[in-house]
Scaffold this active site. Structure first.
Site, PDB file in Angstrom:
ATOM      1  N   ILE A 177       0.841  -1.206   0.000  1.00 22.09           N
ATOM      2  CA  ILE A 177       0.000   0.000   0.000  1.00 22.09           C
ATOM      3  C   ILE A 177       0.872   1.250   0.000  1.00 22.09           C
ATOM      4  O   ILE A 177       0.617   2.209  -0.741  1.00 22.09           O
ATOM      5  CB  ILE A 177      -0.954  -0.008   1.204  1.00 22.09           C
ATOM      6  CG1 ILE A 177      -2.027  -1.087   1.023  1.00 22.09           C
ATOM      7  CG2 ILE A 177      -1.618   1.362   1.376  1.00 22.09           C
ATOM      8  CD1 ILE A 177      -2.964  -1.238   2.203  1.00 22.09           C
ATOM      9  N   TRP A 179       2.571   1.642  -3.384  1.00 27.82           N
ATOM     10  CA  TRP A 179       1.616   2.063  -4.417  1.00 27.82           C
ATOM     11  C   TRP A 179       1.476   3.579  -4.413  1.00 27.82           C
ATOM     12  O   TRP A 179       1.339   4.198  -5.474  1.00 27.82           O
ATOM     13  CB  TRP A 179       0.249   1.420  -4.169  1.00 27.82           C
ATOM     14  CG  TRP A 179      -0.787   1.802  -5.181  1.00 27.82           C
ATOM     15  CD1 TRP A 179      -1.061   1.176  -6.359  1.00 27.82           C
ATOM     16  CD2 TRP A 179      -1.697   2.920  -5.117  1.00 27.82           C
ATOM     17  NE1 TRP A 179      -2.078   1.824  -7.029  1.00 27.82           N
ATOM     18  CE2 TRP A 179      -2.483   2.903  -6.289  1.00 27.82           C
ATOM     19  CE3 TRP A 179      -1.909   3.918  -4.179  1.00 27.82           C
ATOM     20  CZ2 TRP A 179      -3.472   3.837  -6.538  1.00 27.82           C
ATOM     21  CZ3 TRP A 179      -2.888   4.865  -4.430  1.00 27.82           C
ATOM     22  CH2 TRP A 179      -3.665   4.810  -5.601  1.00 27.82           C
ATOM     23  N   HIS A 180       1.519   4.187  -3.232  1.00 30.00           N
ATOM     24  CA  HIS A 180       1.344   5.631  -3.138  1.00 30.00           C
ATOM     25  C   HIS A 180       2.513   6.411  -3.719  1.00 30.00           C
ATOM     26  O   HIS A 180       2.344   7.563  -4.133  1.00 30.00           O
ATOM     27  CB  HIS A 180       1.119   6.050  -1.680  1.00 30.00           C
ATOM     28  CG  HIS A 180      -0.278   5.818  -1.202  1.00 30.00           C
ATOM     29  ND1 HIS A 180      -0.692   4.638  -0.656  1.00 30.00           N
ATOM     30  CD2 HIS A 180      -1.370   6.627  -1.196  1.00 30.00           C
ATOM     31  CE1 HIS A 180      -1.969   4.716  -0.326  1.00 30.00           C
ATOM     32  NE2 HIS A 180      -2.410   5.917  -0.646  1.00 30.00           N
ATOM     33  N   GLY A 181       3.695   5.826  -3.744  1.00 32.52           N
ATOM     34  CA  GLY A 181       4.837   6.546  -4.293  1.00 32.52           C
ATOM     35  C   GLY A 181       6.073   5.670  -4.366  1.00 32.52           C
ATOM     36  O   GLY A 181       6.295   4.812  -3.506  1.00 32.52           O
TER      37      GLY A 181
END
Length: 363
Positions: free
Chosen positions: A314, A317-319
């Protein structure tokens, strides 16, 4: 095209008027063209990537739908995964992996200066959820190419989510109708609320944060702690604002999108926080990564390792940077430790353990 822009404020009423005047059986064509126009306004050169992802998964799903068993479907699943994740890796993660590999192995990897296509992470997961569901036999493949392309590129949620499942969004796109009076009013209210959160709260928080972190004046340590908390609030307001605007725009076309944030900052523990924060992403990771891994590794310590891996994914995925990886790792470790501690002290707290229960017990 940004939701919070003058162009969008002109664009949306024009689209709605055209939608109102278009016969129902052709509305999907209008919205599909509008969705591509909306995306092309930001960068027309990335439209082929969006179309490629749609076509690949459309045809792979059709091929899988003709096979009776999973083993025969698997080659088409791998084709979809290779192309979709390959595009995502190339644009979002290659520079991060390449630069770190260069430092680790003392080998020079060629990096690129390509912009990350807007919404790539969102529509990649959305179309992959469709492929996984067809592969698992949960849904039948969609045979209408145009409607499937609209499912992938539906402009209200194309660039910032929520990540929709085909079994909830596709049926609505097949019967696009005029909104009810309630949907119209509620949609406008959500749009206005999103604009308020973004322009009045998030943008003003940004000004305060920048004045402290990037200004010449030095402050005491507690000011930086307060500003650190405001950074979290600013990120939340930014993200939630776009999600609420997306839901509001969808309502104007009679489409109900997923609620993506449910007051996460009021959660009583970390697990509840992730059940309320970016709900569509958390459910996606849970359904297609965490739950399959837990079924394969149902006992401890494997369950704890799966939880940590899930939160790292997670975060990543954000960066594509180490701070996001460490962010996910920290949350995963804290969640595991809290879960282990909760079992031991649940009797002491008289039942379900939450931060508020512990606070009330001690204070």
């Amino acid at each position: 095209m940004s939701f919070v822009s003058l162009v969008f404020l002109i664009f949306l009423p024009l689209v709605f008027i055209c939608y109102f005047l278009t016969p129902q059986r052709y509305r999907w064509v209008l919205i599909l063209l509008v969705s591509y126009l909306f995306y092309a306004y930001w960068g027309w050169q990335y439209i082929p990537l969006l179309i490629c992802s749609s076509f690949v998964d459309y045809f792979c799903a059709l091929k899988m739908g003709r096979e009776e068993n999973k083993s025969a479907r698997k080659p088409y699943l791998w084709i979809s995964l290779t192309i979709n994740l390959g595009i995502l890796f190339c644009f979002k993660y290659w520079n991060f992996i390449g630069s770190n590999a260069s430092l680790l192995f003392s080998v020079e990897f060629e990096l690129h200066d390509l912009l990350l296509p807007l919404g790539l992470s969102f529509y990649t997961l959305q179309t992959l959820s469709y492929i996984f569901d067809v592969y698992l036999g949960k849904i039948k493949p969609e045979r209408h190419l145009g409607l499937f392309c609209l499912y992938v590129s539906f402009f209200p949620q194309l660039v910032a989510g929520p990540i929709e499942r085909s079994r909830t969004l596709l049926p609505q796109l097949k019967s696009l109708g005029l909104p009810t009076l309630y949907q119209f009013r509620y949609g406008l209210l959500l749009i206005a609320w999103g604009f308020f959160i973004k322009l009045v709260i998030a943008d003003n928080l940004s000004a305060s944060i920048n004045s402290v972190y990037f200004g010449d004046e030095h402050f005491s340590f507690w000011v930086y702690w307060v500003i650190g908390g405001l950074v979290t609030l600013k990120i939340y307001c930014d993200f939630m604002a776009y999600s609420e605007i997306a839901r509001g725009v969808g309502m104007l076309f009679g489409v109900k999108l997923t609620l993506n944030f449910r007051r996460p900052l009021f959660a009583t523990n970390l697990r509840a926080f992730w059940q309320r924060w970016h709900i569509s992403l958390t459910r996606w990771i849970g359904d297609y990564i965490q739950i399959p891994l837990l079924r394969r590794y149902p006992t401890q310590p494997h369950r704890s390792i799966v939880t940590i891996i899930t939160l790292v994914i997670i975060g990543f995925w954000h960066g594509a940077s180490w701070n996001f990886i460490l962010f996910g790792l920290f949350h995963g470790v804290v969640m595991v430790l809290w879960s282990l501690m909760a079992k031991k002290i649940s009797i002491f707290c008289g039942g379900r353990v939450t931060f508020s229960a512990l606070y009330g017990r001690f204070f």
